[in-house]
Design a protein around this motif. Structure first.
Motif, PDB file in Angstrom:
ATOM      1  N   GLY A   8      -7.498 -52.414 -37.237  1.00 47.80           N
ATOM      2  CA  GLY A   8      -6.786 -53.017 -36.117  1.00 47.80           C
ATOM      3  C   GLY A   8      -7.633 -53.337 -34.909  1.00 47.80           C
ATOM      4  O   GLY A   8      -7.231 -54.141 -34.064  1.00 47.80           O
ATOM      5  N   ARG A   9      -8.810 -52.754 -34.780  1.00 43.81           N
ATOM      6  CA  ARG A   9      -9.586 -52.919 -33.562  1.00 43.81           C
ATOM      7  C   ARG A   9     -10.437 -54.180 -33.605  1.00 43.81           C
ATOM      8  O   ARG A   9     -11.124 -54.453 -34.587  1.00 43.81           O
ATOM      9  N   LEU A  10     -10.415 -54.931 -32.520  1.00 43.27           N
ATOM     10  CA  LEU A  10     -11.186 -56.162 -32.448  1.00 43.27           C
ATOM     11  C   LEU A  10     -12.669 -55.854 -32.274  1.00 43.27           C
ATOM     12  O   LEU A  10     -13.048 -54.911 -31.568  1.00 43.27           O
ATOM     13  N   THR A  30     -10.826 -58.578 -36.263  1.00 45.27           N
ATOM     14  CA  THR A  30     -10.986 -57.135 -36.383  1.00 45.27           C
ATOM     15  C   THR A  30     -12.312 -56.806 -37.063  1.00 45.27           C
ATOM     16  O   THR A  30     -12.962 -57.670 -37.666  1.00 45.27           O
ATOM     17  N   GLU A  62     -12.036 -57.633 -40.731  1.00 42.45           N
ATOM     18  CA  GLU A  62     -12.110 -59.069 -41.005  1.00 42.45           C
ATOM     19  C   GLU A  62     -13.546 -59.575 -40.905  1.00 42.45           C
ATOM     20  O   GLU A  62     -13.973 -60.429 -41.696  1.00 42.45           O
ATOM     21  N   ARG A  92     -11.483 -46.951 -37.754  1.00 44.86           N
ATOM     22  CA  ARG A  92     -11.042 -47.869 -36.696  1.00 44.86           C
ATOM     23  C   ARG A  92     -11.062 -49.321 -37.128  1.00 44.86           C
ATOM     24  O   ARG A  92     -10.851 -50.219 -36.323  1.00 44.86           O
ATOM     25  N   SER A  93     -11.289 -49.580 -38.397  1.00 46.55           N
ATOM     26  CA  SER A  93     -11.693 -50.915 -38.808  1.00 46.55           C
ATOM     27  C   SER A  93     -10.565 -51.930 -38.916  1.00 46.55           C
ATOM     28  O   SER A  93     -10.803 -53.123 -38.790  1.00 46.55           O
TER      29      SER A  93
END
Length: 245
Positions: A135-137, A95, A98, A132-133
């Motif tokens: 869950g979004r890949l 994500t 991450e 958006r940080s």
């Protein structure tokens, strides 16, 4: 005292001198621009400064009082020197959060886990990606958002200096304007910036000093308006004064 001093740095690949006796200094707090035609040695110079993926053949590089030529990339980064790349780099299967957390931890390995998470969250908020940080890949992002993610990852390292390699490439005009504002705000955090870009208007709007490379050597350096009026710079970019007109 200069934050970065590059003295007579050289790098050759066989008979090709990619960087040839390049010298310059960058003062704390400034935005320093580097321009030049394709193949002029700009990105190779960044590689030499950061130790990623190679060191200079000869010359001296001093960052914040430390000789760094020949040091491994991670050691240079932990002294406070971060960079982004021409191509948008990320761990696409992780994500956004991450990705930035890796930067926060890598840049300061002694930082507590909670502090690293706070630094990552703050950096994402700073570049406008916080909503958006989590869950979004990273692999799902647009080119512009991937560039913002690279910037957030570097900022989370809390560097003293940030090297930006062609941050405006592949962007639309509105995205370029947003990037200019973001770079100015990054500098306002107290981060010294060295900036490579082909787009001279982009460099002119940001840089306090400008250096132009051509065929691995310094062609001109100084105040941006003076540098871009130099006949040698015009010829390197456009061929002739008539073409410039």
């Amino acid at each position: 005292m200069a934050l970065l001093a590059v003295e007579g740095v050289c790098k050759a690949f066989g008979s090709l001198k990619a960087v040839d006796e390049v010298s310059f200094t960058v003062a704390p707090g400034e935005i320093f621009g580097i321009a030049g035609p394709n193949g002029s040695g700009k990105s190779t110079l960044f590689n030499l400064i950061t130790g990623i993926p190679f060191a200079p053949d000869r010359g001296r590089i001093v960052f914040d009082g430390d000789d760094i030529q020949g040091k491994p990339g991670h050691a240079i980064a932990r002294l406070g020197l971060a960079r982004t790349f021409q191509r948008e780099t990320s761990f696409d299967g992780l994500t956004m959060f991450e990705n930035v957390l890796i930067g926060a931890s890598y840049g300061k390995p002694d930082r507590a886990a909670a502090a690293a998470r706070d630094a990552a969250a703050e950096a994402l908020e700073f570049v406008g990606l916080e909503s958006r940080s989590f869950g979004r890949l990273a692999g799902e992002l647009s080119v512009f958002d991937r560039k913002c993610l690279m910037l957030a990852t570097a900022i989370a390292m809390e560097p003293k200096m940030l090297l930006l390699d062609e941050p405006a490439s592949s962007l639309t005009r509105p995205e370029i304007e947003t990037s200019i504002g973001l770079i100015r705000r990054t500098a306002a955090r107290g981060i010294t910036i060295v900036l490579i870009e082909h787009v001279l208007t982009f460099l002119m709007s940001l840089s306090q000093h400008l250096l132009v490379l051509n065929q691995g050597r310094v062609l001109a350096a100084g105040e941006p308006a003076t540098v871009i009026a130099d006949e040698r710079v015009i010829e390197a970019y456009l061929g002739t004064r008539r073409a410039a007109a």
